[in-house]
Design a protein around this motif. Structure first.
Motif, short mmCIF file in Angstrom:
data_model
loop_
_atom_site.label_atom_id
_atom_site.label_comp_id
_atom_site.label_asym_id
_atom_site.label_seq_id
_atom_site.Cartn_x
_atom_site.Cartn_y
_atom_site.Cartn_z
N THR A 106 0.84 -1.20 0.00
CA THR A 106 0.00 0.00 0.00
C THR A 106 0.87 1.25 0.00
O THR A 106 0.60 2.22 -0.71
CB THR A 106 -0.93 0.00 1.22
OG1 THR A 106 -1.74 -1.19 1.18
CG2 THR A 106 -1.83 1.23 1.25
N LEU A 107 1.94 1.23 0.80
CA LEU A 107 2.86 2.37 0.84
C LEU A 107 3.58 2.54 -0.50
O LEU A 107 3.78 3.66 -0.97
CB LEU A 107 3.87 2.21 1.97
CG LEU A 107 3.30 2.35 3.38
CD1 LEU A 107 4.36 1.99 4.41
CD2 LEU A 107 2.76 3.74 3.61
N ARG A 108 3.97 1.43 -1.12
CA ARG A 108 4.64 1.51 -2.43
C ARG A 108 3.71 2.12 -3.48
O ARG A 108 4.15 2.88 -4.34
CB ARG A 108 5.14 0.15 -2.86
CG ARG A 108 6.29 -0.35 -2.04
CD ARG A 108 7.00 -1.55 -2.65
NE ARG A 108 8.01 -2.04 -1.74
CZ ARG A 108 9.19 -1.47 -1.52
NH1 ARG A 108 9.49 -0.36 -2.17
NH2 ARG A 108 10.05 -2.00 -0.68
N GLN A 109 2.42 1.81 -3.41
CA GLN A 109 1.46 2.39 -4.35
C GLN A 109 1.27 3.88 -4.08
O GLN A 109 1.14 4.66 -5.01
CB GLN A 109 0.13 1.65 -4.27
CG GLN A 109 0.19 0.25 -4.82
CD GLN A 109 -1.08 -0.54 -4.58
OE1 GLN A 109 -2.04 -0.05 -3.99
NE2 GLN A 109 -1.09 -1.79 -5.02
N ALA A 110 1.22 4.25 -2.80
CA ALA A 110 1.00 5.66 -2.44
C ALA A 110 2.23 6.53 -2.71
O ALA A 110 2.08 7.72 -3.01
CB ALA A 110 0.61 5.76 -0.96
N PHE A 111 3.43 5.93 -2.58
CA PHE A 111 4.67 6.68 -2.73
C PHE A 111 5.62 5.93 -3.67
O PHE A 111 6.66 5.43 -3.25
CB PHE A 111 5.33 6.89 -1.36
CG PHE A 111 4.42 7.53 -0.35
CD1 PHE A 111 4.10 8.88 -0.44
CD2 PHE A 111 3.86 6.77 0.66
CE1 PHE A 111 3.25 9.46 0.48
CE2 PHE A 111 3.01 7.35 1.59
CZ PHE A 111 2.70 8.70 1.50
N PRO A 112 5.28 5.85 -4.96
CA PRO A 112 6.10 5.05 -5.89
C PRO A 112 7.52 5.58 -6.07
O PRO A 112 8.42 4.81 -6.44
CB PRO A 112 5.30 5.12 -7.20
CG PRO A 112 4.47 6.34 -7.08
CD PRO A 112 4.16 6.49 -5.62
N GLU A 113 7.74 6.87 -5.80
CA GLU A 113 9.07 7.44 -5.99
C GLU A 113 9.98 7.21 -4.79
O GLU A 113 11.16 7.53 -4.82
CB GLU A 113 8.96 8.94 -6.28
CG GLU A 113 8.33 9.76 -5.17
CD GLU A 113 6.80 9.72 -5.11
OE1 GLU A 113 6.25 10.55 -4.37
OE2 GLU A 113 6.15 8.90 -5.76
N ALA A 114 9.46 6.63 -3.70
CA ALA A 114 10.24 6.43 -2.48
C ALA A 114 10.90 5.06 -2.45
O ALA A 114 10.38 4.08 -2.97
CB ALA A 114 9.35 6.58 -1.25
N SER A 115 12.05 5.03 -1.82
CA SER A 115 12.68 3.77 -1.46
C SER A 115 12.14 3.43 -0.07
O SER A 115 12.13 4.29 0.81
CB SER A 115 14.20 3.94 -1.43
OG SER A 115 14.82 2.82 -0.85
N ILE A 116 11.66 2.21 0.12
CA ILE A 116 11.03 1.84 1.39
C ILE A 116 11.81 0.70 2.04
O ILE A 116 12.05 -0.33 1.43
CB ILE A 116 9.57 1.43 1.19
CG1 ILE A 116 8.78 2.60 0.59
CG2 ILE A 116 8.95 0.96 2.51
CD1 ILE A 116 7.34 2.29 0.28
N ARG A 117 12.18 0.93 3.30
CA ARG A 117 12.80 -0.11 4.11
C ARG A 117 11.77 -0.52 5.17
O ARG A 117 11.22 0.32 5.87
CB ARG A 117 14.06 0.39 4.79
CG ARG A 117 15.14 0.79 3.80
CD ARG A 117 16.38 1.22 4.52
NE ARG A 117 17.30 1.86 3.61
CZ ARG A 117 18.39 2.52 3.99
NH1 ARG A 117 18.66 2.63 5.28
NH2 ARG A 117 19.17 3.07 3.11
N ALA A 118 11.53 -1.81 5.27
CA ALA A 118 10.52 -2.32 6.20
C ALA A 118 11.18 -3.19 7.27
O ALA A 118 12.10 -3.96 6.99
CB ALA A 118 9.48 -3.14 5.44
#
Length: 124
Positions: A106-118
């Motif tokens: 969901t976060l990847r869809q909302a913020f596609p330009e971000a690199s996400i570390r979980a």
């Protein structure tokens, strides 16, 4: 809320903490970035813990200045997300409008330009 403060140790992904425990998040970046640190419990929408900027090569502990985050009383699986982006993101505005859940996809869809570390932890 009272809680235990233990000597520092590295919690592995999927590790366990108890209600009231204190913690910090250590991050390093290889390029300048805007940082948004979020937490989500279960399927609840994420909450923004803090936002900051980091410089390439920097390693920092958050919230910093010898401050600590503290787990609440809601037990279960907790997700801590670090959203990193070269440009500022409308994170607060997006969270105010609401997300259906706190899942990484969901976060990847909302913020596609971000690199996400979980990071996942079990809150006991």
């Amino acid at each position: 809320m009272t809680g235990r403060i233990t000597p520092p140790f590295e919690l592995q992904n999927g590790g366990q903490l108890e209600s009231g425990d204190y913690y910090q998040v250590r991050l390093s970046v290889d390029r300048d970035a805007h940082l948004y640190l979020l937490v989500s419990s279960g399927d609840q929408p994420p909450v923004l813990l803090l936002q900051d900027t980091m410089q390439a090569g920097e390693i920092r502990d958050f919230p910093g200045n010898e401050k600590l985050f503290q787990l609440d009383q809601s037990k279960g699986t907790e997700w801590i997300y670090a959203l990193l982006s070269e440009k500022e993101l409308p994170v607060q505005e997006t969270l105010k409008r609401g997300l259906k859940d706190g899942k990484e996809e969901t976060l990847r869809q909302a913020f596609p330009e971000a690199s996400i570390r979980a990071f996942r932890l079990e809150h006991r």
